[in-house]
Design a protein around this motif. Structure first.
Motif, PDB file in Angstrom:
ATOM      1  N   TYR A  92       0.818  -1.214   0.000  1.00  0.00           N
ATOM      2  CA  TYR A  92       0.000   0.000   0.000  1.00  0.00           C
ATOM      3  C   TYR A  92       0.855   1.269   0.000  1.00  0.00           C
ATOM      4  N   MET A 137      -9.991  11.206  17.104  1.00  0.00           N
ATOM      5  CA  MET A 137      -9.293  10.948  15.863  1.00  0.00           C
ATOM      6  C   MET A 137     -10.263  10.929  14.678  1.00  0.00           C
ATOM      7  N   TYR A 138     -11.409  10.263  14.865  1.00  0.00           N
ATOM      8  CA  TYR A 138     -12.376  10.189  13.772  1.00  0.00           C
ATOM      9  C   TYR A 138     -12.912  11.580  13.448  1.00  0.00           C
ATOM     10  N   ALA A 165      -2.574  -3.913  13.455  1.00  0.00           N
ATOM     11  CA  ALA A 165      -2.385  -3.019  14.601  1.00  0.00           C
ATOM     12  C   ALA A 165      -3.347  -1.837  14.527  1.00  0.00           C
ATOM     13  N   SER A 166      -2.839  -0.632  14.720  1.00  0.00           N
ATOM     14  CA  SER A 166      -3.747   0.511  14.769  1.00  0.00           C
ATOM     15  C   SER A 166      -4.339   0.828  13.399  1.00  0.00           C
ATOM     16  N   LEU A 167      -3.763   0.242  12.335  1.00  0.00           N
ATOM     17  CA  LEU A 167      -4.279   0.526  10.998  1.00  0.00           C
ATOM     18  C   LEU A 167      -5.684  -0.024  10.795  1.00  0.00           C
ATOM     19  N   GLY A 172      -8.122  -0.007  12.737  1.00  0.00           N
ATOM     20  CA  GLY A 172      -9.105   0.976  13.185  1.00  0.00           C
ATOM     21  C   GLY A 172      -8.999   2.299  12.460  1.00  0.00           C
ATOM     22  N   THR A 173      -7.791   2.634  11.989  1.00  0.00           N
ATOM     23  CA  THR A 173      -7.609   3.966  11.423  1.00  0.00           C
ATOM     24  C   THR A 173      -7.742   3.996   9.901  1.00  0.00           C
ATOM     25  N   ILE A 174      -6.974   3.131   9.239  1.00  0.00           N
ATOM     26  CA  ILE A 174      -7.048   3.100   7.772  1.00  0.00           C
ATOM     27  C   ILE A 174      -7.514   1.699   7.405  1.00  0.00           C
ATOM     28  N   ASP A 175      -8.827   1.476   7.504  1.00  0.00           N
ATOM     29  CA  ASP A 175      -9.304   0.092   7.407  1.00  0.00           C
ATOM     30  C   ASP A 175      -9.073  -0.532   6.036  1.00  0.00           C
ATOM     31  N   ARG A 176      -8.876   0.294   5.027  1.00  0.00           N
ATOM     32  CA  ARG A 176      -8.593  -0.249   3.694  1.00  0.00           C
ATOM     33  C   ARG A 176      -7.288  -1.045   3.715  1.00  0.00           C
ATOM     34  N   VAL A 177      -6.378  -0.641   4.591  1.00  0.00           N
ATOM     35  CA  VAL A 177      -5.092  -1.324   4.697  1.00  0.00           C
ATOM     36  C   VAL A 177      -5.123  -2.365   5.823  1.00  0.00           C
TER      37      VAL A 177
END
Lengths: 219, 300, 682
Positions: free
Chosen positions: A71, A165-166, B199-201, B203-208
């Motif tokens: 990505y 954050m959101y 990990a935190s991705l 929740g944050t960048i769910d596409r990844v």
């Protein structure tokens, strides 16, 4: 033939790259030495506590073992080479450092013992301090909010943290996850209450002292 | 031997059942475990991205608190169950040993806040303590309800075994599988034991992040695992709580229990499911319950 | 430039010292102020002349010294320049030519020990001054000495019967000298005997090796002892005494003709033990011969697996089958003692254990092979008679060859193993030829520096072999898409494109690197040589003495010195043979006169020195009750000198006076004076 060329007139953001205004179709890719930062590699090596990155053999093990490299706009291997060669702006603007999930696979697998995850951390810090990271990108926002929360409360509270954050990045995502939040609340796994340590002064003193010492060092 | 316990933020919220089950198991194994007084957040991965010295300073405060609390002991063993906490505390300890200038700065700062750090603390993961201090033989002896026939996919995630920990193999870890065997269950051989969950991705960048978690669950069910056993609150959260999102995004129907290894241990030790926080799960491990009751397994 | 000074007399010696400091181009002069040192030394007592010169080792430099000796009647010479290893001999010879005993010369190393190891000119100059003064004070006490000559035994021992040992043995034997060739395995041939074809010419390994093997066996000047190991080595250049153990084969070598009737007669109808020569890919019986062209052509028993050795209850059908009565189950080890003048070590290498890189799944996935296993598999006399098949018995449609396994990796070996790129190309060619499969080479850097090697690479690219530049992260059975099911998937970044690829294959070949043998350190100790940090035997000089060691008369060749291919091993073996023959041809060698001797009047006869001498050079004279040192045997190690409680042993070139005045000269720079030695400056 001694005409000096103005490098800036070839800059990638210049309109002359375009093809009838469709700038994306044909892109000019060239790097002039004068655009590079020759001290960038030393800066990063110092921040990352490792000069081993100088010895990278560009084998790509890091990229291949990385769970998210597909990505990234530059694979971790490319980032190392770009750091070594002084592509400062391109590196600090890249999504790569913010996609690193700190799983440490690359660090374990690197045949030259380069602590790539630590290099990524160093780049994150450098990008934040240079104000370079992508604005609505959640990871740096999360990092900064997390930082502020721990500074004030000593502990992190997952509920309020995620909300913030959101809201700052993509309010739609918060809506998408309301169901999840509700279920977490129902199972007693999430509150919107802020957690904190009893003794909040001691932590403030600790971090204040670090600031003072750094200032003294800078002088 | 007595242990100090550093829960970290997650074990007080999303990972509550990790704390509940772990403490119950420690109690059942007659271990002497006390929580560190007024601990603070370890800094996790996010803090390191903003300010390194401060990240090490706040983590070091916990080490100093541990030394204050167990000041009479030669060696202080701190159990840190959350992978991120475990890795950060371990990294801090090593960093302070290697960077004397930073160590001096951090020691000064600790002193100003009324604390001292000597370096007597040993950071331990519960898997390390259970396998290497208590031993699988002792665990097996305490089992009252062996999980015979249950197929477990042990999922260690990243930071339990990487990059600083030395108690297990970094590529082919086995401590959780040793415990699985001790409680009478069967380990599934699978290649994703230490593959990152996102990990935190997630929740944050769910596409990844989401595909990473999804691939892990997909492979576990493909290898006929009844349940995925984890040792990290973030892994458990990502793998369990996002299953609906995964099914929506990947048009799939994945439905597999993801529990803490301590919850499986607790069940085998005869501890009641509520004490183990089983009621907090989104996806109850139906196959485990069925097998324990002697019923038929259902694969999805 | 020169300075002259008067002289001083100490203890009746009137030294007239000449001092010469070399610039060595910029090597020394850039970091040491040579003029300052020259002037400083000129002021020291006993120094008659002090000069600095651009290149002391050049002919004009040497002539300068010779002229001064004659014209200024110098009787002591000190040269401050490079390491004595390089030029001590040069200057000694020059001094001798001018009529002075060469041991009145002393050399100071201000290059390796000073100018090359600092970037502080002031400190470098001070250190050069200190070392120069120490040498001046030392040389006061030098004496006239005679070198001793020892004869060279013309017989040669060669340890290791791979291609390097074989080639060295034949070269020396053809020159008319006798060779003892000792090989640990039951046959000679080494790794080369396992290979199918050789790069880049693709000629058959066996076709070019086996004629040499049989020449060794039949050569009148070669004593071949296979299945044997060196146990003990004593002595020194020209005169080594070596003990060799010949392990029992339980077959009398002289009687066996290799008909193999006994193998057919073995009560085990099926072969069931892993065959070492085929890398465990096929089975052998307890009585076996490693491979059809094994040399010598003699069978042997494996006592670990033979029933009779375990229970003594076997019917012994093998013994009945042998009409030459060659089988002797009661055979015991045989011990040989030989005297040789020189030794060539060609003990070879070991391939990296691929299990130590678990990410590639060796031993976990049955279709992951090492390169050595594939060498056997593509070989017509190998376990599959040359058919390349997966463990399931299918012809692979795609094969991945992973380079650098165990090489260029801090967790395994840091070095490049030099041969893997080329043998991987060869295997890629052979696999494609045998199966028609798609073959992928995963490399970090392609290294083909050899005659015809780059051309071979070019040939392979034109054959349609895939080359992906990237180090493989993992071989996994984790299938992400249907095409990957039931295959091994290779995860790699194609670094030339910058994209991570997943490539499903049926078979994986691990190009394992070369490492020192497990017992290289034992061999090193036994022959008193050195190893480099990675554990390969260390050459005396990487460029100018590549097959010599720091022990005179011991030479090295082949993979034991570092990773190398067949042409290089053979070239080295030839060089080692030439070095041995050169010594033999000279007939004798001059040794340093640094031997020890006893001052009889001081010796208390305590005998404590006698057991300490590693060369058994000290005996006890019962008549006088004093120890006696045999100068011919003494190697000048100094052990007895240091150990003697009454200080009655002195060693040439290292006498107390010499050493103490040298130390005194050094300490003066720190403002310290040795009380006993104040005479020096009187």
């Amino acid at each position: 033939m001694d005409t000096t060329i103005d490098v800036k007139s070839f800059a990638p953001n210049g309109k002359q790259n375009g093809y009838n205004g469709k700038a994306k179709m044909i892109n000019r890719k060239i790097k002039y030495e004068s655009e590079l930062s020759s001290d960038f590699k030393e800066t990063i090596a110092e921040l990352a506590h490792g000069e081993k990155l100088y010895g990278c053999i560009q084998c790509g093990t890091c990229s291949a073992t990385c769970p998210v490299s597909h990505y990234m706009d530059y694979t971790p291997r490319k980032i190392i080479q770009m750091v070594r060669e002084g592509f400062r702006d391109d590196v600090l603007k890249s999504s790569t450092v913010w996609l690193c999930a700190s799983c440490y696979s690359c660090t374990v697998e690197c045949p030259k013992g380069i602590k790539i995850t630590d290099v990524m951390y160093a780049l994150k810090r450098e990008a934040i301090s240079a104000g370079y990271f992508p604005k609505r990108f959640p990871t740096p926002v999360l990092a900064e909010n997390f930082f502020a929360q721990v500074l004030n409360n000593g502990r992190n509270s997952e509920g309020p943290l995620l909300m913030k954050m959101y809201m700052k990045t993509n309010p739609f995502n918060a809506l998408k996850n309301t169901m999840l939040a509700f279920r977490l609340w129902k199972t007693g796994r999430l509150t919107l209450k802020t957690e904190h340590t009893k003794d909040r002064k001691s932590l403030k003193k600790l971090l204040g002292s670090i600031d003072k010492q750094k200032e003294a060092l800078a002088k | 031997m007595r242990y100090l316990y550093y829960p970290g933020c997650s074990l007080k919220s999303t990972g509550k059942s990790y704390e509940e089950s772990l403490l119950a198991v420690f109690k059942a194994l007659k271990m002497d475990v006390v929580e560190i007084n007024d601990w603070n957040c370890c800094g996790a991965t996010a803090y390191m991205a903003v300010d390194e010295t401060k990240a090490f300073a706040i983590a070091a405060r916990n080490l100093a608190l541990a030394e204050e609390q167990f000041n009479k002991e030669e060696e202080i063993h701190v159990i840190a169950p959350c992978s991120a906490c475990y890795m950060v505390l371990l990294k801090t300890k090593m960093f302070l040993e290697q960077n004397l200038a930073e160590k001096g700065r951090i020691k000064n700062a600790l002193k100003e806040s009324g604390l001292n750090y000597e370096g007597k603390v040993k950071i331990r993961h519960p898997l390390d303590v259970l396998v290497n201090d208590i031993g699988v033989k002792e665990i097996a002896k305490a089992v009252t309800h062996p999980l015979k026939g249950v197929k477990v996919a042990s999922y260690y995630g990243c930071q339990t075994v990487r990059p600083y920990s030395t108690f297990d193999d970094q590529r082919e870890p086995h401590t959780m599988d040793d415990i699985t065997a001790a409680i009478g269950a069967e380990s599934v051989d699978w290649p994703l034991k230490t593959r990152c969950c996102g990990a935190s991705l997630t929740g944050t960048i769910d596409r990844v992040g989401l595909p990473l978690s999804f691939m892990i669950l997909k492979e576990a069910s493909k290898r006929r695992a009844d349940v995925v056993s984890t040792s990290c609150p973030l892994c458990q959260f990502n793998l369990e709580c996002y299953q609906d999102n995964m099914n929506k995004q990947f048009r799939n129907d994945i439905h597999i229990g993801v529990v803490y290894f301590s919850q499986l241990m607790g069940l085998a030790l005869g501890i009641d499911p509520k004490t183990l926080g089983m009621n907090r799960l989104f996806v109850p491990p139906e196959n485990v319950y069925k097998i324990m009751k002697g019923g038929e397994k259902v694969y999805v | 430039m020169s300075n002259t000074n008067g002289n001083g007399t100490i203890k009746g010696i009137t030294p007239r010292i000449g001092f010469y400091i070399c610039h060595c181009g910029h090597n020394i002069a850039a970091m040491v102020d040579v003029e300052k040192v020259q002037k400083f030394v000129a002021s020291l007592p006993g120094v008659v002349v002090s000069r600095d010169y651009k290149y002391m080792c050049s002919d004009p430099g040497q002539e300068l010294v010779q002229k001064d000796i004659k014209e200024l009647k110098l009787n002591r010479i000190v040269v401050a320049s490079c390491s004595p290893l390089l030029h001590e001999h040069t200057f000694r010879r020059a001094v001798e030519k001018a009529g002075l005993n060469p041991f009145f010369f002393h050399m100071v190393n201000i290059r390796e020990n000073v100018s090359w190891v600092t970037d502080n000119r002031e400190q470098a100059t001070a250190k050069a001054n200190a070392l120069a003064r120490a040498a001046i004070q030392r040389v006061f006490f030098h004496k006239s000495l005679e070198t001793k000559k020892v004869p060279i035994n013309p017989d040669v021992l060669i340890v290791g019967g791979g291609i390097a040992g074989i080639h060295a043995a034949l070269t020396i034997a053809n020159a008319g000298k006798h060779v003892y060739l000792v090989e640990r395995e039951p046959t000679i041939g080494g790794h080369m005997a396992m290979f199918d074809k050789t790069f880049p010419t693709l000629d058959c390994a066996a076709c070019i090796l086996t004629p040499k093997m049989s020449s060794v066996k039949n050569h009148p000047n070669i004593t071949l002892w296979t299945y044997s190991e060196v146990e003990k080595v004593e002595g020194f250049v020209g005169n080594y005494k070596v003990n060799i153990k010949r392990k029992p084969r339980y077959v009398i070598e002289e009687l066996c003709v290799g008909c193999m009737d006994c193998i057919d007669a073995c009560i085990y109808k099926e072969a069931k033990y892993p065959d070492e020569f085929n890398q465990g890919l096929s089975k052998r019986k307890p009585i076996y011969i490693p491979f059809p062209q094994a040399t010598p052509q003699v069978v042997l028993f494996d006592p670990e697996t033979c029933i009779d050795f375990k229970s003594h209850r076997c019917k012994k059908t093998c013994i009945e089958a042998c009409d030459r009565k060659a089988i002797d189950l009661k055979q015991v080890p045989e011990y040989k003692e030989i005297n040789v003048g020189t030794v060539i070590l060609a003990t070879g290498f070991k391939t990296y254990d691929a299990e130590k890189s678990p990410q590639y799944g060796y031993k976990k996935f049955p279709n992951v092979f090492t390169s050595l296993e594939i060498e056997r598999i593509v070989n017509a006399s190998g376990p599959t008679n040359g058919e390349v098949l997966t463990k399931e018995g299918n012809i692979p449609k795609s094969v991945g060859i992973i380079h650098c396994v165990g090489s260029r990796d801090e967790k395994a070996h840091k070095w490049c193993s030099r041969v893997c790129c080329m043998y991987s190309l060869k295997l890629a060619h052979l696999i494609k030829e045998h199966t028609g499969a798609e073959v992928y080479n995963f490399y970090i850097d392609m290294r083909t520096p050899g005659k015809g090697y780059e051309e071979f690479y070019d040939k392979l690219m034109n054959e349609g072999v895939h080359f992906v530049r990237g180090r493989v992260a993992e071989v996994t059975d984790w299938a992400l898409i249907p095409e990957e099911e039931h295959k091994l998937t290779i995860r790699v970044e194609d670094t030339l494109i910058g994209v991570v690829r997943r490539i499903p294959v049926d078979m994986v070949v691990l190009a394992v690197g070369m490492e020192p043998r497990e017992d290289a350190q034992d061999i090193r100790r036994m022959f008193n040589i050195s190893c480099s940090t990675e554990g390969f035997f260390l050459e005396r000089h990487p460029k100018l003495a590549p097959v010599s060691t720091f022990t005179d008369g011991i030479f090295i060749a082949g993979g034991c010195q570092g990773p190398r291919d067949i042409p290089d091993s053979v070239a080295q073996a030839g060089a080692a043979a030439a070095e041995a023959l050169s010594l033999i041809s000279a007939g004798s060698i001059e040794l340093e006169p640094n031997t020890a001797s006893i001052i009889e009047s001081f010796c208390s006869g305590c005998k404590s020195c006698i057991p300490l001498c590693p060369y058994s050079a000290i005996s006890f004279n019962e008549g006088t009750k004093k120890a006696v040192i045999n100068e011919a045997l003494c190697k000048g190690c100094g052990t007895c000198v240091a150990a003697c409680p009454s200080g009655s042993i002195i060693q040439n070139l290292f006498e107390d006076e010499q050493i103490f005045s040298e130390i005194d000269g050094l300490l003066k720079f720190a403002g310290i004076e040795l009380e006993e030695m104040e005479v020096v400056n009187a």
